[in-house]
Design a protein around this motif. Structure first.
Motif, short mmCIF file in Angstrom:
data_model
loop_
_atom_site.label_atom_id
_atom_site.label_comp_id
_atom_site.label_asym_id
_atom_site.label_seq_id
_atom_site.Cartn_x
_atom_site.Cartn_y
_atom_site.Cartn_z
N GLY A 83 -1.36 -2.37 -4.98
CA GLY A 83 -1.89 -3.41 -4.11
C GLY A 83 -2.58 -4.53 -4.87
O GLY A 83 -2.90 -4.40 -6.05
N GLN A 84 -2.81 -5.61 -4.15
CA GLN A 84 -3.41 -6.77 -4.80
C GLN A 84 -4.86 -6.54 -5.20
O GLN A 84 -5.40 -7.27 -6.03
N ASP A 131 -2.59 -4.46 3.26
CA ASP A 131 -3.31 -4.26 2.00
C ASP A 131 -4.66 -5.00 2.05
O ASP A 131 -5.71 -4.43 1.74
N THR A 132 -4.63 -6.23 2.51
CA THR A 132 -5.87 -7.03 2.60
C THR A 132 -6.84 -6.42 3.60
O THR A 132 -8.04 -6.30 3.32
N GLU A 158 -10.54 5.92 -3.08
CA GLU A 158 -9.40 6.80 -3.35
C GLU A 158 -8.33 6.67 -2.27
O GLU A 158 -7.13 6.69 -2.57
N SER A 159 -8.75 6.53 -1.03
CA SER A 159 -7.79 6.35 0.08
C SER A 159 -7.03 5.03 -0.08
O SER A 159 -5.82 4.98 0.12
N TYR A 160 -7.77 3.97 -0.42
CA TYR A 160 -7.11 2.67 -0.62
C TYR A 160 -6.07 2.77 -1.73
O TYR A 160 -4.94 2.32 -1.59
N LEU A 161 -6.46 3.37 -2.86
CA LEU A 161 -5.54 3.48 -4.00
C LEU A 161 -4.33 4.35 -3.68
O LEU A 161 -3.22 4.09 -4.15
#
Length: 186
Positions: free
Chosen positions: A146-147, A120-121, A137-140
């Motif tokens: 996630g943090q 996640d980091t 959008e990809s991260y979400l």
């Protein structure tokens, strides 16, 4: 007029009632103790197939005076010691290595949680270094809880507004050019 029961008979009745009450309370305590002993045996048996130090900590906190306490404590320290090397590797792994580790080690919840947090980091550092709408959008999608999800959502909304403003400006520029070309014709 004579009392219904004599004092000695009333005293005997009260003593009998009190003894029955004490027997009932004792039986309830015995049932509770047996139930707790069964739960302790079940929880102890679950530790055999467990690779999560947190489960061992929970057992020790829940049953501090168990006959298994020393065994569980020794197994806990052995597990933590064995996992410390893996933990160090997880903390230094790349995103691809972390994804592979998470997929291939479902029976090690402690380390897979650690790997997930590290992934996640790393993913956040990657997308936040040069933020794009697609990156946020990809991260979400990968880390909805996630943090950094709140920050990513705020950034995504900002980038989406910026994109819409740019599209509106481009449409306005195109319309202005078309109007200029119409005005310039004889």
């Amino acid at each position: 007029m004579k009392p219904f029961l004599s004092f000695s008979k009333r005293l005997k009745a009260w003593a009998t009632a009190l003894m029955l009450l004490l027997l009932l309370v004792g039986a309830c305590c015995l049932v509770d103790a047996r139930k707790e002993h069964r739960m302790e045996r079940r929880d102890y048996a679950r530790l055999d197939s467990c690779g999560d130090p947190l489960q061992f900590e929970d057992f020790l906190a829940k049953y501090p005076s168990s006959k298994h306490t020393e065994d569980v404590r020794q197994r806990y320290f052995a597990l933590v010691s064995a996992q410390s090397e893996l933990r160090d590797k997880v903390l230094q792994a790349s995103s691809e290595e972390l994804r592979a580790f998470i997929a291939n080690n479902p029976n090690q919840p402690y380390l897979t949680r650690l790997a997930s947090m590290r992934l996640d980091t790393l993913d956040w550092l990657e997308v936040s270094a040069s933020p794009t709408l697609h990156g946020m959008e990809s991260y979400l999608a990968a880390h909805p809880d996630g943090q950094f999800a709140d920050q990513a959502e705020a950034q995504r909304q900002r980038l989406d507004r910026l994109r819409m403003e740019q599209e509106a400006q481009a449409q306005a520029d195109t319309l202005a050019q078309e109007l200029d070309s119409i005005d310039g014709q004889p």
